[in-house]
Design a protein around this motif. Structure first.
Motif, PDB file in Angstrom:
ATOM      1  N   SER A  26      10.606  10.996  -6.725  1.00  0.00           N
ATOM      2  CA  SER A  26      11.905  11.236  -6.089  1.00  0.00           C
ATOM      3  C   SER A  26      12.582   9.944  -5.650  1.00  0.00           C
ATOM      4  O   SER A  26      13.598   9.974  -4.960  1.00  0.00           O
ATOM      5  CB  SER A  26      11.733  12.163  -4.884  1.00  0.00           C
ATOM      6  OG  SER A  26      10.883  11.560  -3.917  1.00  0.00           O
ATOM      7  N   THR A  27      12.017   8.798  -6.053  1.00  0.00           N
ATOM      8  CA  THR A  27      12.567   7.499  -5.649  1.00  0.00           C
ATOM      9  C   THR A  27      13.181   6.788  -6.855  1.00  0.00           C
ATOM     10  O   THR A  27      12.550   6.668  -7.905  1.00  0.00           O
ATOM     11  CB  THR A  27      11.469   6.612  -5.026  1.00  0.00           C
ATOM     12  OG1 THR A  27      10.897   7.303  -3.915  1.00  0.00           O
ATOM     13  CG2 THR A  27      12.035   5.288  -4.543  1.00  0.00           C
ATOM     14  N   TYR A  29      14.739   3.240  -8.197  1.00  0.00           N
ATOM     15  CA  TYR A  29      14.762   1.797  -7.993  1.00  0.00           C
ATOM     16  C   TYR A  29      15.851   1.224  -8.904  1.00  0.00           C
ATOM     17  O   TYR A  29      15.709   1.266 -10.128  1.00  0.00           O
ATOM     18  CB  TYR A  29      13.406   1.179  -8.342  1.00  0.00           C
ATOM     19  CG  TYR A  29      12.284   1.716  -7.488  1.00  0.00           C
ATOM     20  CD1 TYR A  29      11.941   1.097  -6.296  1.00  0.00           C
ATOM     21  CD2 TYR A  29      11.577   2.857  -7.878  1.00  0.00           C
ATOM     22  CE1 TYR A  29      10.909   1.597  -5.505  1.00  0.00           C
ATOM     23  CE2 TYR A  29      10.555   3.366  -7.091  1.00  0.00           C
ATOM     24  CZ  TYR A  29      10.216   2.726  -5.904  1.00  0.00           C
ATOM     25  OH  TYR A  29       9.203   3.224  -5.124  1.00  0.00           O
ATOM     26  N   ASP A  72      22.104   8.743  -0.672  1.00  0.00           N
ATOM     27  CA  ASP A  72      20.664   8.775  -0.934  1.00  0.00           C
ATOM     28  C   ASP A  72      20.003   7.395  -0.833  1.00  0.00           C
ATOM     29  O   ASP A  72      18.778   7.291  -0.868  1.00  0.00           O
ATOM     30  CB  ASP A  72      20.398   9.331  -2.344  1.00  0.00           C
ATOM     31  CG  ASP A  72      20.932  10.735  -2.519  1.00  0.00           C
ATOM     32  OD1 ASP A  72      20.619  11.602  -1.681  1.00  0.00           O
ATOM     33  OD2 ASP A  72      21.687  10.963  -3.496  1.00  0.00           O
ATOM     34  N   MET A 123      17.240   0.951  -3.389  1.00  0.00           N
ATOM     35  CA  MET A 123      16.297   2.034  -3.604  1.00  0.00           C
ATOM     36  C   MET A 123      16.922   3.285  -2.996  1.00  0.00           C
ATOM     37  O   MET A 123      17.506   3.231  -1.903  1.00  0.00           O
ATOM     38  CB  MET A 123      14.965   1.757  -2.917  1.00  0.00           C
ATOM     39  CG  MET A 123      14.188   0.618  -3.544  1.00  0.00           C
ATOM     40  SD  MET A 123      12.615   0.343  -2.729  1.00  0.00           S
ATOM     41  CE  MET A 123      13.153  -0.595  -1.318  1.00  0.00           C
ATOM     42  N   VAL A 125      16.345   7.711  -2.431  1.00  0.00           N
ATOM     43  CA  VAL A 125      15.342   8.777  -2.390  1.00  0.00           C
ATOM     44  C   VAL A 125      16.031  10.127  -2.278  1.00  0.00           C
ATOM     45  O   VAL A 125      16.959  10.284  -1.483  1.00  0.00           O
ATOM     46  CB  VAL A 125      14.380   8.585  -1.185  1.00  0.00           C
ATOM     47  CG1 VAL A 125      13.383   9.731  -1.107  1.00  0.00           C
ATOM     48  CG2 VAL A 125      13.646   7.256  -1.269  1.00  0.00           C
ATOM     49  N   LYS A 126      15.562  11.084  -3.089  1.00  0.00           N
ATOM     50  CA  LYS A 126      15.999  12.479  -2.994  1.00  0.00           C
ATOM     51  C   LYS A 126      14.904  13.240  -2.273  1.00  0.00           C
ATOM     52  O   LYS A 126      13.746  13.192  -2.665  1.00  0.00           O
ATOM     53  CB  LYS A 126      16.201  13.094  -4.376  1.00  0.00           C
ATOM     54  CG  LYS A 126      17.476  12.699  -5.046  1.00  0.00           C
ATOM     55  CD  LYS A 126      18.601  13.541  -4.566  1.00  0.00           C
ATOM     56  CE  LYS A 126      19.791  13.334  -5.518  1.00  0.00           C
ATOM     57  NZ  LYS A 126      20.977  13.966  -5.021  1.00  0.00           N
ATOM     58  N   ASN A 127      15.285  13.944  -1.238  1.00  0.00           N
ATOM     59  CA  ASN A 127      14.282  14.754  -0.494  1.00  0.00           C
ATOM     60  C   ASN A 127      14.225  16.163  -1.024  1.00  0.00           C
ATOM     61  O   ASN A 127      15.093  16.689  -1.581  1.00  0.00           O
ATOM     62  CB  ASN A 127      14.625  14.761   0.988  1.00  0.00           C
ATOM     63  CG  ASN A 127      14.428  13.391   1.603  1.00  0.00           C
ATOM     64  OD1 ASN A 127      13.508  12.692   1.237  1.00  0.00           O
ATOM     65  ND2 ASN A 127      15.274  13.031   2.528  1.00  0.00           N
TER      66      ASN A 127
END
Length: 127
Positions: A26-27, A29, A72, A123, A125-127
């Motif tokens: 879910s990360t 870069y 995000d 970076m 991130v999707k939660n």
């Protein structure tokens, strides 16, 4: 879990052996972006404000290609050639993170690819 390489023609093609971005779980870069016009490959650097906006638009295109957005983004790294331009870069950069800006560091360096004045990576991130 395998990594997914992210590529969009709406951002400059890599100028070396790296990907525009890599999605790992879910990360996301995102590689350092500079102010290259994705259509012409020409630098957009009439002034530091224009250059910073071009960098952020390239980053936005990559984020969007991966299904992410600036909301995000959790971390950015800014490389600049002249710390005296920090305030102007910060003002342009800040327009993309109006609420809950990400963690960040800004580092002055002696030289950047294609002699640009600013390069930014992030970076997300999707939660």
């Amino acid at each position: 879990m395998s990594n997914q390489i992210i590529f969009t023609s709406e951002a400059p093609a890599p100028i070396g052996p790296y990907s525009q971005a890599v999605l790992a779980g879910s990360t996301l870069y995102v590689s350092g972006q500079i102010a290259l016009d994705p259509e012409t490959g020409e630098l957009i650097n009439e002034n530091i404000t224009e250059e910073t906006h071009a960098v952020m638009k390239n980053m936005e295109a990559i984020l969007r290609a991966a299904g992410f957005g600036f909301s995000d983004v959790v971390k950015c790294t800014i490389f600049i050639r002249h710390m005296g331009q920090f305030g102007t870069i910060n003002e342009a950069y800040g327009q993309y993170f109006k609420l809950n800006p990400p963690a960040r560091e800004t580092v002055e360096v002696s030289k950047l690819p294609k002699n640009v004045n600013v390069e930014i990576s992030c970076m997300a991130v999707k939660n």
